[in-house]
Design an enzyme around this catalytic site. Sequence first.
Site, short mmCIF file in Angstrom:
data_model
loop_
_atom_site.label_atom_id
_atom_site.label_comp_id
_atom_site.label_asym_id
_atom_site.label_seq_id
_atom_site.Cartn_x
_atom_site.Cartn_y
_atom_site.Cartn_z
N ARG A 198 25.06 33.08 -0.01
CA ARG A 198 23.98 32.93 0.64
C ARG A 198 24.00 33.74 2.08
NH1 ARG A 198 20.93 28.39 -1.34
NH2 ARG A 198 18.88 28.10 -0.82
N ARG A 224 10.28 17.41 -1.64
CA ARG A 224 11.53 17.87 -1.02
C ARG A 224 11.46 18.01 0.22
NH1 ARG A 224 14.96 22.64 -3.92
NH2 ARG A 224 15.33 23.18 -1.64
N ARG A 232 13.58 28.47 6.52
CA ARG A 232 14.23 28.97 5.45
C ARG A 232 13.78 30.39 5.04
NH1 ARG A 232 12.78 25.29 0.87
NH2 ARG A 232 14.82 25.65 -0.01
N ARG A 282 5.45 23.30 -4.04
CA ARG A 282 6.52 22.65 -4.32
C ARG A 282 6.63 21.30 -3.50
NH1 ARG A 282 12.25 25.21 -5.15
NH2 ARG A 282 12.37 25.24 -2.75
N LYS A 329 14.61 30.22 -8.82
CA LYS A 329 16.11 30.41 -9.38
C LYS A 329 16.49 28.96 -10.11
CE LYS A 329 18.07 30.74 -5.12
NZ LYS A 329 16.95 30.95 -4.22
P1 AMP Z 1 18.41 25.24 -2.45
O1 AMP Z 1 18.25 23.99 -3.48
O2 AMP Z 1 19.35 26.29 -3.00
O3 AMP Z 1 17.31 25.87 -1.81
O4 AMP Z 1 19.51 24.75 -1.23
C1 AMP Z 1 18.77 23.70 -0.62
C2 AMP Z 1 19.47 23.57 1.00
O5 AMP Z 1 20.86 23.47 0.67
C3 AMP Z 1 19.53 24.95 1.58
O6 AMP Z 1 18.24 25.20 2.40
C4 AMP Z 1 20.70 24.61 2.68
O7 AMP Z 1 20.63 24.11 3.72
C5 AMP Z 1 21.60 24.34 1.57
N1 AMP Z 1 22.58 25.19 1.03
C6 AMP Z 1 22.25 25.52 -0.41
N2 AMP Z 1 23.08 26.55 -0.85
C7 AMP Z 1 23.89 27.03 0.26
C8 AMP Z 1 24.71 28.03 0.66
N3 AMP Z 1 25.24 28.75 -0.14
N4 AMP Z 1 25.04 28.02 1.99
C9 AMP Z 1 24.62 27.11 2.78
N5 AMP Z 1 23.83 26.21 2.62
C10 AMP Z 1 23.21 26.16 1.34
#
Ligand code: AMP
Length: 190
Positions: free
Chosen positions: A91, A136, A148, A130, A16
């Site tokens: 999400r 990360r 996740r 990754r 994404k």
């Molecule tokens: P991402 O980079 O989009 O994978 O987001 C990293 C982390 O941020 C996720 O594993 C969640 O802990 C948090 N996060 C990102 N977007 C959301 C969301 N829409 N709702 C809740 N937590 C989020």
Amino acid sequence: MSGKNTILFGPPGAGKGTQAVRLRDLLDVPHISTGDMFRYHIKNDTELGRTAKEYSNAGKLVPDEVTIAMVKDRLSQADVKDGFLLDGFPRSVPQAEALDTITEELDLKLDNVINIGVSDDEVRARLAKRASIEGRADDADPAVIQNRIDTYKNQSEPCLKYYEPKGIVRTIDGIGSIEEIFDRIKKIFE
Ligand code: AMP
């Protein structure tokens, strides 16, 4: 051409973020990544960041009240009037419902939910890769990776069913080179 107000959707590791920067440039709209927003707050050790860290390090969703307020604030800014690209939000179905309320209040319309389709095995392989490249925290531990994936299956994937009746879900094959996948995304806007 399809309207520009877009959600980029897919499991963790679907690509994404990689596709979002390309699509942002193509559409010339702000890229709104909740993951990036949380990482910014975590880096700067803000109060919001300290809350977010606890959840994201465990592979869990940051609570809705925090996340939804942050997105509402961002979508209230003037630069989204000509389009926006949401990456990582919604999400969960409650977040999708909240987004409907927000867009209605702000007189915005959702045009596309681009679903990048990737299998579970591929997700696992990509997250492990990754972890070794980007370091990360939430990609490093197999138990966190599993969390996740479970969070995606249980909470995020149902969003697709939520959006399907609205006729705006465009699923593309997420297997291929970055350019191949972007070509599939571009076709949506031709
Ligand atoms: P991402 O980079 O989009 O994978 O987001 C990293 C982390 O941020 C996720 O594993 C969640 O802990 C948090 N996060 C990102 N977007 C959301 C969301 N829409 N709702 C809740 N937590 C989020």
